[in-house]
Each structure stands twice: as C-alpha cells, then as structure tokens.
Design a protein around this motif. Structure first.
Motif, PDB file in Angstrom:
ATOM      1  N   ASP A   1     -28.840   6.378 -16.886  1.00  0.00           N
ATOM      2  CA  ASP A   1     -27.835   5.837 -15.969  1.00  0.00           C
ATOM      3  C   ASP A   1     -28.486   5.341 -14.690  1.00  0.00           C
ATOM      4  N   SER A   2     -29.421   6.120 -14.162  1.00  0.00           N
ATOM      5  CA  SER A   2     -30.107   5.709 -12.946  1.00  0.00           C
ATOM      6  C   SER A   2     -30.927   4.447 -13.200  1.00  0.00           C
ATOM      7  N   ALA A   3     -31.654   4.407 -14.320  1.00  0.00           N
ATOM      8  CA  ALA A   3     -32.442   3.218 -14.646  1.00  0.00           C
ATOM      9  C   ALA A   3     -31.544   2.004 -14.822  1.00  0.00           C
ATOM     10  N   LEU A   4     -30.358   2.221 -15.375  1.00  0.00           N
ATOM     11  CA  LEU A   4     -29.399   1.130 -15.556  1.00  0.00           C
ATOM     12  C   LEU A   4     -29.009   0.539 -14.205  1.00  0.00           C
ATOM     13  N   CYS A   5     -28.699   1.406 -13.255  1.00  0.00           N
ATOM     14  CA  CYS A   5     -28.348   0.925 -11.907  1.00  0.00           C
ATOM     15  C   CYS A   5     -29.538   0.242 -11.240  1.00  0.00           C
ATOM     16  N   GLU A   6     -30.735   0.772 -11.467  1.00  0.00           N
ATOM     17  CA  GLU A   6     -31.926   0.162 -10.898  1.00  0.00           C
ATOM     18  C   GLU A   6     -32.141  -1.243 -11.462  1.00  0.00           C
ATOM     19  N   SER A   7     -31.853  -1.420 -12.744  1.00  0.00           N
ATOM     20  CA  SER A   7     -32.026  -2.743 -13.352  1.00  0.00           C
ATOM     21  C   SER A   7     -31.007  -3.737 -12.805  1.00  0.00           C
ATOM     22  N   ILE A   8     -29.831  -3.253 -12.443  1.00  0.00           N
ATOM     23  CA  ILE A   8     -28.838  -4.124 -11.809  1.00  0.00           C
ATOM     24  C   ILE A   8     -29.308  -4.516 -10.412  1.00  0.00           C
ATOM     25  N   ARG A   9     -29.838  -3.561  -9.667  1.00  0.00           N
ATOM     26  CA  ARG A   9     -30.313  -3.854  -8.315  1.00  0.00           C
ATOM     27  C   ARG A   9     -31.456  -4.865  -8.337  1.00  0.00           C
ATOM     28  N   ALA A  10     -32.278  -4.802  -9.384  1.00  0.00           N
ATOM     29  CA  ALA A  10     -33.425  -5.709  -9.478  1.00  0.00           C
ATOM     30  C   ALA A  10     -32.998  -7.167  -9.592  1.00  0.00           C
ATOM     31  N   LYS A  11     -31.750  -7.415 -10.004  1.00  0.00           N
ATOM     32  CA  LYS A  11     -31.269  -8.791 -10.088  1.00  0.00           C
ATOM     33  C   LYS A  11     -31.099  -9.432  -8.714  1.00  0.00           C
ATOM     34  N   GLY A  12     -30.879  -8.593  -7.706  1.00  0.00           N
ATOM     35  CA  GLY A  12     -30.712  -9.110  -6.356  1.00  0.00           C
ATOM     36  C   GLY A  12     -29.326  -9.694  -6.103  1.00  0.00           C
ATOM     37  N   ARG A  13     -29.153 -10.180  -4.896  1.00  0.00           N
ATOM     38  CA  ARG A  13     -27.882 -10.778  -4.472  1.00  0.00           C
ATOM     39  C   ARG A  13     -27.716 -12.143  -5.135  1.00  0.00           C
ATOM     40  N   PRO A  14     -26.535 -12.427  -5.667  1.00  0.00           N
ATOM     41  CA  PRO A  14     -26.347 -13.754  -6.275  1.00  0.00           C
ATOM     42  C   PRO A  14     -26.485 -14.861  -5.240  1.00  0.00           C
ATOM     43  N   GLU A  15     -27.089 -15.972  -5.640  1.00  0.00           N
ATOM     44  CA  GLU A  15     -27.278 -17.090  -4.722  1.00  0.00           C
ATOM     45  C   GLU A  15     -25.963 -17.771  -4.378  1.00  0.00           C
ATOM     46  N   ARG A  16     -25.008 -17.648  -5.273  1.00  0.00           N
ATOM     47  CA  ARG A  16     -23.672 -18.198  -5.048  1.00  0.00           C
ATOM     48  C   ARG A  16     -22.670 -17.301  -5.735  1.00  0.00           C
ATOM     49  N   PRO A  17     -21.400 -17.344  -5.352  1.00  0.00           N
ATOM     50  CA  PRO A  17     -20.396 -16.535  -6.039  1.00  0.00           C
ATOM     51  C   PRO A  17     -20.311 -16.908  -7.522  1.00  0.00           C
ATOM     52  N   LEU A  18     -20.261 -15.913  -8.367  1.00  0.00           N
ATOM     53  CA  LEU A  18     -20.240 -16.131  -9.808  1.00  0.00           C
ATOM     54  C   LEU A  18     -18.841 -15.996 -10.402  1.00  0.00           C
ATOM     55  N   LEU A  19     -17.891 -15.585  -9.574  1.00  0.00           N
ATOM     56  CA  LEU A  19     -16.518 -15.396 -10.017  1.00  0.00           C
ATOM     57  C   LEU A  19     -15.580 -16.024  -8.993  1.00  0.00           C
ATOM     58  N   ASP A  20     -14.304 -16.203  -9.389  1.00  0.00           N
ATOM     59  CA  ASP A  20     -13.289 -16.565  -8.403  1.00  0.00           C
ATOM     60  C   ASP A  20     -12.029 -15.720  -8.564  1.00  0.00           C
ATOM     61  N   CYS A  21     -12.158 -14.569  -9.219  1.00  0.00           N
ATOM     62  CA  CYS A  21     -11.033 -13.649  -9.363  1.00  0.00           C
ATOM     63  C   CYS A  21     -10.923 -12.766  -8.116  1.00  0.00           C
ATOM     64  N   PRO A  22      -9.761 -12.142  -7.893  1.00  0.00           N
ATOM     65  CA  PRO A  22      -9.613 -11.222  -6.757  1.00  0.00           C
ATOM     66  C   PRO A  22     -10.529 -10.014  -6.889  1.00  0.00           C
ATOM     67  N   LEU A  23     -11.073  -9.563  -5.772  1.00  0.00           N
ATOM     68  CA  LEU A  23     -11.843  -8.334  -5.702  1.00  0.00           C
ATOM     69  C   LEU A  23     -11.000  -7.283  -4.990  1.00  0.00           C
ATOM     70  N   VAL A  24     -10.831  -6.148  -5.640  1.00  0.00           N
ATOM     71  CA  VAL A  24     -10.064  -5.041  -5.066  1.00  0.00           C
ATOM     72  C   VAL A  24     -11.037  -3.883  -4.871  1.00  0.00           C
ATOM     73  N   LEU A  25     -11.225  -3.460  -3.638  1.00  0.00           N
ATOM     74  CA  LEU A  25     -12.252  -2.487  -3.290  1.00  0.00           C
ATOM     75  C   LEU A  25     -11.611  -1.170  -2.861  1.00  0.00           C
ATOM     76  N   TYR A  26     -12.098  -0.057  -3.428  1.00  0.00           N
ATOM     77  CA  TYR A  26     -11.604   1.273  -3.078  1.00  0.00           C
ATOM     78  C   TYR A  26     -12.742   2.079  -2.454  1.00  0.00           C
ATOM     79  N   ALA A  27     -12.441   2.771  -1.374  1.00  0.00           N
ATOM     80  CA  ALA A  27     -13.447   3.595  -0.702  1.00  0.00           C
ATOM     81  C   ALA A  27     -12.832   4.907  -0.260  1.00  0.00           C
ATOM     82  N   GLY A  28     -13.658   5.948  -0.164  1.00  0.00           N
ATOM     83  CA  GLY A  28     -13.227   7.228   0.389  1.00  0.00           C
ATOM     84  C   GLY A  28     -13.477   7.245   1.882  1.00  0.00           C
TER      85      GLY A  28
END
Length: 259
Positions: free
Chosen positions: A177-204
């Motif tokens: 699981d940790s390696a999976l998250c690390e592989s996602i981080r290695a992709k970096g920030r997208p150069e442009r938005p890849l979606l146009d759907c709503p983003l709904v963010l939940y935080a504690g």
C-alpha cells in the motif's frame, strides 16, 4: 438486476440492494490496512438512493492470498477493466486517505480509456500525492521496523501483535500500500487538469497531518467546481462518524436517484 458483473475487485458477498433502472452507483475505496468490508453498512444506509460497489485490493480479506500490487499502473491495468461494467450508469467515486488517491487515479484512467467521468469525485482525508514529502513512506522498512512503526501509529491491534502468523499476511499488503502511494507521488503534479468533473473534498477539523484548506490543492486535477466539507474529528473521522460521511456522499448523487 444490475448489469455489473462479479469480480474479485468487487466482492459479491458485500450486501447491496438490487438496483432500480437509473439508479446511480457509488464506487468506494478503502484506506491502507482495511478492506472492502469497511463499507458493509453503506448499502443499507444509502437505501434505494444508489448501488454500492466497494473495491477490494488484493492481499486482504477474501483476497488475502492474492499478491498485493505495489505499482499504480499495474493496479489500474487490472482495475479499470473490472470496473467498466459499473460505470455504464451515473456514478460517484469515493475514497478515504489512500483510497482517495486511488479514486483520483481511477477517474483519470476512466476518462482517458473510456471517455467517462464520475458525477462527483469525493476525496476524503488526503492531500494530493504530489504535495506529500514521503514522511509516511513504509515500503523501504524491514519487517521489524515496519511493525515498530505500525505500533507507534496504533495500526496494530493486540490480537495482531499476539499472532505472528497474522502479521505475515498483514505486512506485505501494508508495505505494498505504501509503495502504491509512492508510485502515485512519483507521477508528480499534472501539467494541466485531467478532469472537468466536480471535486468534493472531505477533511477532519483536527487532522494532525494537514490543515483542511490544504486539500484545495486538488484543484489542479479538475476544472470542475470544488467544494470542501470539514467534519468534526481527526484523520479517522470516517470511522468515528461514518453516517455523517455517508449522508454527505448521498447529497452528491445525481438527481434521479431515489431518496
């Protein structure tokens, strides 16, 4: 009956109501160390409003003997075809912590491969992977160090610690699981938005990992509207008050789902 097919990725044993025509779907991703059973109460709570599909990663619960996947591209190669039958109706993606990172990656892959997007992408309790600094990486740790780290985080129950055989099953999936998250981080920030759907963010509100406003960084992923909801509690607010989260997800369902 649902047109969705059974798959190891979506356990058939998870209770769900027979969907009515036009009923939207909610695809849910568990966080690290958990499995699809954490969503067992969601079908009953959502009632007739939506059909629930809980994603089960390999290496836990009914997939305990399956080899955990430690790379995001390898995971998506199997997961995307598995969920395709579930996105032939309006759908919402939900994930908590690691599950939110996976939900975001799935949303991008579905748009790229099939031209479909979720009605809403609900990302809970995590900032974008490209914002992380690796302070929670575990994949490089040996078994003893990994056990110590998990004990310090309170992730191991007394039963787990008392049964070494159980730990032999838990540690590989946790490391993957940790390696999976690390592989996602290695992709970096997208150069442009890849979606146009709503983003709904939940935080504690009292999450010690980051301030709620830090989730706004997800805006780089989509040109759609972004909404942030702050729940009482720390990083584990989903476990502490699951009904509040389920009710919030219900509010994101497309109109036409039953109340």
């Amino acid at each position: 009956m649902s047109t969705a097919q059974s798959s190891p990725w979506i356990p058939a044993g998870l209770p769900r109501a027979t969907p009515a025509d036009g009923r939207p779907r909610v695809l849910c991703f568990h966080y690290s160390g958990k499995g699809a059973s954490m969503f067992r109460d969601w079908p009953a709570r959502l009632g007739e409003a939506a059909e629930v599909a809980a994603i089960q990663l390999p290496g836990r619960e009914d997939r305990l003997r399956d080899t955990p996947i430690a790379d995001i591209d390898a995971l998506l190669a199997e997961l995307v075809p598995a969920v395709k039958p579930w996105v032939d109706a309006p759908f919402v993606l939900f994930g908590h912590c690691m599950g939110a990172l996976l939900a975001a990656e799935l949303a991008v892959a579905l748009r790229r491969q099939y031209g479909v997007q979720p009605h809403a992408l609900v990302l809970s309790a995590v900032i974008p992977a490209w914002q992380e600094r690796g302070s929670y990486d575990l994949s490089h740790l040996g078994d003893a160090a990994l056990i110590r780290e998990l004990r310090q985080r309170g992730s191991l129950t007394p039963k787990m610690l008392a049964e070494p055989a159980l730990l032999t099953f838990i540690l590989p999936s946790t490391r993957a699981d940790s390696a999976l998250c690390e592989s996602i981080r290695a992709k970096g920030r997208p150069e442009r938005p890849l979606l146009d759907c709503p983003l709904v963010l939940y935080a504690g509100r009292t999450d010690s990992r980051f301030e709620p406003e830090a989730l706004q960084a997800w805006k780089a992923l989509s040109t759609g509207p972004t909404r942030l909801t702050v729940f009482e509690g720390d990083h584990g607010f989903l476990d502490a008050n699951p009904n509040a989260v389920i009710d919030a997800v219900r509010a994101e369902l497309p109109r036409g789902g039953r109340p």
